[in-house]
Design an enzyme around this catalytic site. Structure first.
Site, PDB file in Angstrom:
ATOM      1  CG  ASN A 214      -0.210  -0.080   2.506  1.00 29.08           C
ATOM      2  OD1 ASN A 214       0.500   0.850   2.857  1.00 29.08           O
ATOM      3  ND2 ASN A 214      -0.349  -1.201   3.223  1.00 29.08           N
ATOM      4  CG  ASP A 283      -7.384  -5.285   5.928  1.00 28.47           C
ATOM      5  OD1 ASP A 283      -6.940  -5.141   7.086  1.00 28.47           O
ATOM      6  OD2 ASP A 283      -7.992  -4.393   5.323  1.00 28.47           O
ATOM      7  N   PRO A 309      -3.698 -11.835  10.555  1.00 26.38           N
ATOM      8  CG  PRO A 309      -1.777 -12.268  11.778  1.00 26.38           C
ATOM      9  CD  PRO A 309      -2.369 -12.429  10.413  1.00 26.38           C
ATOM     10  CG  ASP A 310      -6.757  -6.369  14.018  1.00 29.25           C
ATOM     11  OD1 ASP A 310      -5.832  -5.737  14.586  1.00 29.25           O
ATOM     12  OD2 ASP A 310      -7.801  -5.839  13.605  1.00 29.25           O
ATOM     13  CB  ILE A 311      -0.762  -6.601  14.786  1.00 25.88           C
ATOM     14  CG1 ILE A 311      -0.318  -7.368  13.545  1.00 25.88           C
ATOM     15  CG2 ILE A 311       0.363  -6.523  15.817  1.00 25.88           C
ATOM     16  CD1 ILE A 311       0.720  -6.645  12.695  1.00 25.88           C
ATOM     17  CG  PHE A 327      -2.470   5.799  13.648  1.00 23.45           C
ATOM     18  CD1 PHE A 327      -1.813   5.650  14.862  1.00 23.45           C
ATOM     19  CD2 PHE A 327      -2.319   6.990  12.953  1.00 23.45           C
ATOM     20  CE1 PHE A 327      -1.011   6.665  15.365  1.00 23.45           C
ATOM     21  CE2 PHE A 327      -1.526   8.010  13.438  1.00 23.45           C
ATOM     22  CZ  PHE A 327      -0.872   7.856  14.644  1.00 23.45           C
ATOM     23  CE  LYS A 341     -10.915   0.865  11.422  1.00 17.89           C
ATOM     24  NZ  LYS A 341     -10.318   1.391  10.213  1.00 17.89           N
ATOM     25  CE  LYS A 345      -8.720  -2.714  14.182  1.00 15.25           C
ATOM     26  NZ  LYS A 345      -7.617  -3.107  13.329  1.00 15.25           N
TER      27      LYS A 345
END
Ligand code: C5P
Length: 400
Positions: A214, A283, A309-311, A327, A341, A345
């Protein structure tokens, strides 16, 4: 959010000017210091006097300006020692390539270089030069030496130069240098804290030469790392691929993919008090990435993706999580997505920005979301925004 950091009124700065077009910015810098109540003593090299007059600096600081080793205004003839003895900091702005070379080798052949060598206070430099001079191996060698010697390097910035060329070498703006000095002279709000930060893009290979990534430059995360170090924290930066230099004093861990970043972070959560996830993490990754270059075929091609995985979520859901900051880079509905979010999270603080106004740019603006509501950090260079974010984190933790 206001909270602009200030060089405290009782601070004593020796401001050294060397030869460079950016010398005109030193006038504004001196004015800012004086306005905040700091005591500013100016020393100029002969080359600096070719760009701006001592009379200007004298008028702005209300103090005599020194240019000569043999100045008879210093009673015992020890100008090279006396002028820095009562100072909290020597700041060289602008610092020419030539002067940096002198500092790196310990040369002392005029008043300013002798003062630097004879100092007992910290030294900071704000380099200013043409992009080619900055990129020369000799200059980079000198900068590395100065860093290793514990000298703070402020900048340089990127952009258009007096000579018309583009690139690194522009002296930072007076406001940025002022903030950096304030941070350097203020006892760190995060002193004794261990901060883990992710930054940059991740890269997901499709085959050995292609991949999915990205537009993140890493600049925001690196600025947060710098701001946290300046606030006294010990900082580890887990970074995807960027072209940025490691901020001084930061421990850097290089990773490529999101899963590597996840592993590097999870291995370090025990040793951190604060986790700030700035990275733009992919993602998805490619299932069955090829270990050879895929050849063009006649028809289309399908790439199968599986979620990464979502760190941040994984760190936040640990039994004893560090203080977590996320962020949110959105292209629309920033407020709603950022709040969602934060809930999803389960992190106490989310810093939201518009991706199109943040990615790859030198400046940024943030909206912070926490239990107390929303807080704006106005558009400014990323390092300035990062310092305000760090101040906010410190205040949430009751550290300031
Ligand atoms: O869900 P989204 O990617 O928008 O969330 C952004 C926040 O979560 C950022 O702080 C980012 O660094 C973090 N994140 C992460 N791991 C992921 C995805 C996002 O740590 N896989």
């Amino acid at each position: 959010m206001t909270g602009t950091s200030n060089v405290r009124s009782n601070r004593r700065v020796l401001l050294g000017l060397t030869g460079g077009v950016a010398a005109y910015k030193a006038a504004e810098l001196a004015r800012r210091f004086v306005k905040g109540g700091a005591d500013v003593r100016v020393v100029m090299t002969r080359a600096a006097c070719g760009f701006i007059t001592p009379a200007t600096m004298q008028a702005l600081t209300g103090q005599p300006v020194f240019t000569d080793m043999w100045d008879t205004r210093i009673a015992d003839g020890m100008a090279h020692i006396e002028l820095s003895r009562d100072r909290d900091l020597i700041l060289i702005a602008p610092a020419s390539a030539d002067f940096l070379a002198k500092l790196a080798t310990g040369l002392a052949d005029d008043l300013l270089s002798t003062l630097c060598l004879a100092r007992s206070c910290p030294l900071a430099v704000a380099p200013a030069m043409n992009v080619e001079m900055w990129n020369q191996a000799a200059t980079q060698r000198n900068i590395a030496q100065l860093r290793a010697d514990g000298i703070s390097i402020f900048g340089p910035g990127d952009g258009e130069q007096a000579c018309g060329e583009m690139g690194l070498g522009r002296m930072l703006e007076p406001a940025e240098i002022h903030d950096a000095v304030a941070a350097l002279l203020t006892p760190g709000t995060l002193s004794g804290k261990r901060v883990l930060i992710t930054a940059g893009p991740t890269y997901e290979p499709i085959d050995t030469v292609r991949g999915i990534t990205n537009q993140s430059s890493g600049r925001m995360g690196y600025a947060v790392a710098q701001a946290a170090v300046d606030a006294g924290a010990s900082v580890t930066l887990v970074t995807g691929r960027t072209s940025l230099p490691t901020p001084a004093g930061v421990v850097r861990v290089d990773v490529v993919t999101a899963r590597e970043m996840h592993t590097a972070v999870m291995a370090r959560t025990n040793e951190c008090d604060i986790f700030i996830a700035v990275a733009a993490v992919a993602d998805y990754h490619v299932v069955d990435a090829r270990n050879h270059k895929i050849k063009r075929g006649d028809g289309g091609m399908t790439v199968e993706l599986a979620p990464n995985p979502d760190i941040l979520a994984d760190v936040a859901s640990l039994e004893r999580p560090p203080f977590c900051v996320g962020f949110a880079a959105e292209t629309e509905n920033m407020r709603a997505y950022a709040q969602e979010k934060r809930r999803k999270k389960r992190v106490p603080l989310i810093a939201a920005n518009l991706a199109q106004e943040a990615f790859g740019r030198e400046d940024n603006a943030l909206t912070l979301f926490d239990d107390a509501g929303e807080h704006e950090i106005a558009r400014a260079p990323k390092i300035v925004v990062a310092r305000r974010l760090v101040e906010h984190i410190a205040s949430m933790l009751g550290l300031r």
